[in-house]
Design a protein around this motif. Sequence first.
Motif, PDB file in Angstrom:
ATOM      1  N   LYS A 150       0.826  -1.213   0.000  1.00  0.00           N
ATOM      2  CA  LYS A 150       0.000   0.000   0.000  1.00  0.00           C
ATOM      3  C   LYS A 150       0.857   1.258   0.000  1.00  0.00           C
ATOM      4  O   LYS A 150       0.487   2.271  -0.605  1.00  0.00           O
ATOM      5  N   LEU A 154       0.492   3.969  -2.743  1.00  0.00           N
ATOM      6  CA  LEU A 154       0.205   5.343  -2.330  1.00  0.00           C
ATOM      7  C   LEU A 154       1.150   6.308  -3.044  1.00  0.00           C
ATOM      8  O   LEU A 154       0.725   7.334  -3.585  1.00  0.00           O
ATOM      9  N   PHE A 159      -4.257   6.349  -4.374  1.00  0.00           N
ATOM     10  CA  PHE A 159      -5.281   6.923  -3.491  1.00  0.00           C
ATOM     11  C   PHE A 159      -5.564   8.397  -3.787  1.00  0.00           C
ATOM     12  O   PHE A 159      -6.239   9.051  -2.994  1.00  0.00           O
ATOM     13  N   VAL A 333      -1.799   4.809   4.425  1.00  0.00           N
ATOM     14  CA  VAL A 333      -2.959   5.393   3.763  1.00  0.00           C
ATOM     15  C   VAL A 333      -3.678   6.351   4.704  1.00  0.00           C
ATOM     16  O   VAL A 333      -4.095   7.444   4.311  1.00  0.00           O
TER      17      VAL A 333
END
Length: 397
Positions: A150, A154, A159, A333
């Motif tokens: 992630k 990112l 995101f 995140v």
Amino acid sequence: MTHPHDGAAGAPTGPDDPTDVKSRIRRAVEEHRATLLDLSRRLHDHPETAFVEHRAAAWCSEVLGDGGFTVTAPAYGLETAFEATLGEGPLTVALVCEYDALPDLGHACGHNLIAAAGIGAALALASVADELGLRVRVLGTPAEERGAGKALMLDAGAFEGVDAAMMVHPCPFDMSDFRSFALGTLSVTYTGRAAHPSLNPHEGRNAADALTVAQVAIGLLRQHLPPQWRVHGVTTEAGSAPNAIPHRARAEYELRALAAEDLAELRERVEACFRAGALATGCEVRLERPEPDYLDFRGDRELIRLWEANAHALGRPEPVERPPFACTDMGNVSHVVPSIHPVLDISGGTCGPHEAAFAEAAASPTGERAMLDGATAMAWTAADLAGERLTARSGAV
């Protein structure tokens, strides 16, 4: 059949009655029940570890494609990542799916349930997304257990434009306000000089001794660290024969602290211990970060409030409150996007993640019920958020 508490308490009524929307969402989850259970069981029966989750990513993408989503795979520079989108509304909600397994333990962290829950929420929202003003983005995120997928996604922009990010995680209890440690990794390599331990030991530089000195220094350092800071690791190489002075030693360490800011200080102090080992023995040391840091998870209060009401409406157990007990790259995140990471009981407290028994729980009826509840509650939470944002925009006008 609808649940008697399908509508959140205090929800506004009218032509776009949220109670009706929630009933439809719940029915949609039930309609996809067989598909979600099949997906979860396939993932469970074919575990794949970090960055090699090829079947998992393909199976998840296929289900979403069949559900009307536009799927991009691979995505964001990772071979086993994907993105699936549906809807054109002004509010973008990201549903996060993990699907990597643990070496030797399989899905002992229950990521098969995480993936199925995220996809279940997405499929349930598909028929109401335009009505709610939602853009649904499903992100398949590899390598949570090791590799910080992630964090990599990112940085690659996965995101961007997201208003809220959600995922659920199996656990031995229910918890709405999940918190995690910040975690950093450290790879250590000492290089010395080989020599015969009897003939010419004075010409050797013992890399294993350098590591021993560092480990002693870390052991002494622990007395002076805050209670919630953690340092732990394993030696992966320290010589292969007793009649040769080891010229190389290697170790892998993890560092945990309550917040990202604390992690930076902890890393500095631990790295000083490893440098001390090199200094004391005349060896050279190389310190590397094999993966991005995992930041501490910071849940969004508004989303937590909405989630708790929906979990309660589903009859989930009362959530517990606990200090940080794990690490996740979902923390990264949460530093950028309002996020929730509630955990759901699948074992009744009899076992916890990263145990063989927990892998069994991840394929149990209790685990699968939690997965379906998680899908429903996440979709309901997205619907509630959309309703509140619409009300706020109307009020502003």
